[in-house]
Design an enzyme around this catalytic site. Structure first.
Site, short mmCIF file in Angstrom:
data_model
loop_
_atom_site.label_atom_id
_atom_site.label_comp_id
_atom_site.label_asym_id
_atom_site.label_seq_id
_atom_site.Cartn_x
_atom_site.Cartn_y
_atom_site.Cartn_z
N HIS A 6 3.98 1.49 2.29
CA HIS A 6 5.43 0.79 1.71
C HIS A 6 5.87 1.54 0.59
O HIS A 6 7.16 1.61 0.23
CB HIS A 6 4.99 -0.51 1.16
CG HIS A 6 4.25 -1.55 2.03
ND1 HIS A 6 2.75 -1.95 1.90
CD2 HIS A 6 4.50 -2.15 3.03
CE1 HIS A 6 2.54 -2.84 2.90
NE2 HIS A 6 3.69 -3.17 3.89
N HIS A 42 1.11 -1.04 -0.07
CA HIS A 42 0.00 0.08 -0.12
C HIS A 42 0.98 1.33 -0.04
O HIS A 42 2.08 1.16 -0.05
CB HIS A 42 -0.80 0.19 1.06
CG HIS A 42 -0.35 -0.16 2.42
ND1 HIS A 42 0.67 0.86 2.97
CD2 HIS A 42 -0.25 -1.23 3.28
CE1 HIS A 42 1.07 0.20 4.20
NE2 HIS A 42 0.58 -0.91 4.51
N GLU A 43 0.19 2.40 0.04
CA GLU A 43 1.05 3.64 -0.01
C GLU A 43 2.18 3.65 0.91
O GLU A 43 3.06 4.47 1.04
CB GLU A 43 0.12 4.79 -0.02
CG GLU A 43 -0.25 5.19 -1.24
CD GLU A 43 -1.20 6.43 -1.24
OE1 GLU A 43 -0.94 7.45 -0.80
OE2 GLU A 43 -2.48 6.20 -1.75
N VAL A 69 2.16 6.73 7.20
CA VAL A 69 1.62 7.30 5.93
C VAL A 69 0.02 6.93 6.35
O VAL A 69 -0.19 5.77 6.70
CB VAL A 69 1.79 6.48 4.55
CG1 VAL A 69 1.03 7.16 3.53
CG2 VAL A 69 3.28 6.84 4.34
P1 AMP Z 1 4.60 -4.87 7.02
O1 AMP Z 1 4.42 -5.21 5.28
O2 AMP Z 1 3.18 -4.45 7.39
O3 AMP Z 1 5.55 -5.72 7.69
O4 AMP Z 1 5.37 -3.48 6.84
C1 AMP Z 1 6.64 -3.40 6.15
C2 AMP Z 1 7.15 -1.93 6.46
O5 AMP Z 1 6.34 -0.94 5.99
C3 AMP Z 1 7.30 -1.89 8.03
O6 AMP Z 1 8.68 -1.20 8.06
C4 AMP Z 1 6.19 -0.82 8.06
O7 AMP Z 1 6.50 0.03 9.46
C5 AMP Z 1 6.04 -0.11 6.90
N1 AMP Z 1 4.66 0.53 7.21
C6 AMP Z 1 3.61 -0.38 7.04
N2 AMP Z 1 2.52 0.55 6.98
C7 AMP Z 1 2.92 1.76 7.13
C8 AMP Z 1 2.52 3.22 6.91
N3 AMP Z 1 1.09 3.42 7.10
N4 AMP Z 1 3.29 4.04 6.87
C9 AMP Z 1 4.65 3.92 6.96
N5 AMP Z 1 5.12 2.95 7.09
C10 AMP Z 1 4.33 1.81 7.13
#
Ligand code: AMP
Length: 281
Positions: A37, A34-35, A176
């Site tokens: 990432h 998503h945005e 984000v």
């Molecule tokens: P995940 O796929 O949920 O394990 O997230 C992968 C990376 O993306 C991690 O470093 C998360 O903290 C980051 N991430 C997930 N959601 C957000 C968001 N809304 N804003 C910023 N970074 C994010």
């Protein structure tokens, strides 16, 4: 963009890039991009010659009653988004590739995990640290990008990097959000229509907390009460935790001072949402 599923191939590719002096930016994810990432990827794109994205739903970081099996996955969509984000290498290993035999050593996180998600999800951060140690050794990045949405993860990973002298710089990236304030998350797809309407109240409760501190409130218990009461009044979710700690130490505060985190976790019918703000007073 090249897609690599084999660890040795990924390492050989990185080694030859590094031999030429190329800088590597790495964004580890569990996919269903998503945005949030994409913002991490954009920043990596700006600051490095090469961007490596990993998509791996890591079984080690899920508890027995958590959502490993039903965690949303769509690699075709992720591939497309990764191309649009100008990713150079998509590392997409299978569970068998990452864990072919039972591990003979264990990474155990010994600080910063007795609170928040660490307390509520026993073993979660051990699983995170284990997979990241592997991923850092596989992708050998100069910089690795992590979202502050998972602020405890940032604190834990910074500890791992420092403890083991891993030659990578952790770059934290602001959370984000959707236009209404809800932090973007792969798990938001689990929300029902009415829960989706309530979910932005998590962020609103955090903003109220910040406002109270800015107006002079220094008692962590009072700040927690503001968040808890607001969430109880405005959502149907069940509060998993509301906490105020020093950040990044994640230690208790008698009075609010310095950099703090206000964090919440709320369980809805099919999704457990987390959110936080960090700020300095
Ligand atoms: P995940 O796929 O949920 O394990 O997230 C992968 C990376 O993306 C991690 O470093 C998360 O903290 C980051 N991430 C997930 N959601 C957000 C968001 N809304 N804003 C910023 N970074 C994010």
């Amino acid at each position: 963009m090249q897609i690599i599923s084999n660890i040795e191939q990924m390492q050989q590719t990185i080694l030859s890039l590094r031999a030429k002096g190329t800088t590597i930016g790495f964004v580890p994810t569990m996919g269903y991009l998503h945005e949030g990432h994409l913002t991490l990827l954009q920043q990596a794109r700006k600051e490095n010659d090469i961007v490596v994205l990993s998509v791996f739903v890591n079984p080690l970081q899920f508890g027995p009653n958590e959502d490993f099996d039903r965690y949303p996955r769509n690699i075709e969509r992720d591939e497309e988004l990764a191309r649009t984000a100008s990713v150079d290498y998509l590392f997409y290993p299978s569970v068998e590739e990452m864990y072919p035999t039972p591990l003979t050593t264990k990474v155990t996180v010994t600080a910063r995990t007795e609170v928040l998600c660490g307390e509520k999800r026993p073993g979660h951060f051990d699983g995170v640290a284990t997979v990241l140690l592997k991923l850092f050794n596989i992708t050998m990045p100069h910089r690795a990008y992590f979202g502050m949405k998972d602020a405890q993860q940032v604190a834990v990973v910074q500890g791992l990097i420092s403890d083991y002298n891993i030659p990578v710089t952790l770059i934290p990236v602001e959370t984000v959000r959707e236009e209404d304030g809800l932090a973007k998350s792969s798990r938001n797809v689990y929300l029902s229509e009415s829960e989706r309407k309530e979910a932005p109240h998590l962020y609103q409760s955090l903003q109220l907390a910040k406002q109270a501190v800015e107006e002079g409130e220094r008692d962590p218990q009072a700040v927690k009460a503001i968040v808890t009461n607001y969430i109880i009044t405005h959502t149907s979710g069940e509060i998993d935790y509301t906490e105020v700690y020093a950040y990044p130490q994640l230690t208790e505060l008698e009075r609010i001072k310095g950099t703090i985190i206000v964090a919440v976790a709320v369980k809805f019918a099919k999704a457990r949402l987390i959110d936080n703000i960090t700020f300095t007073i």
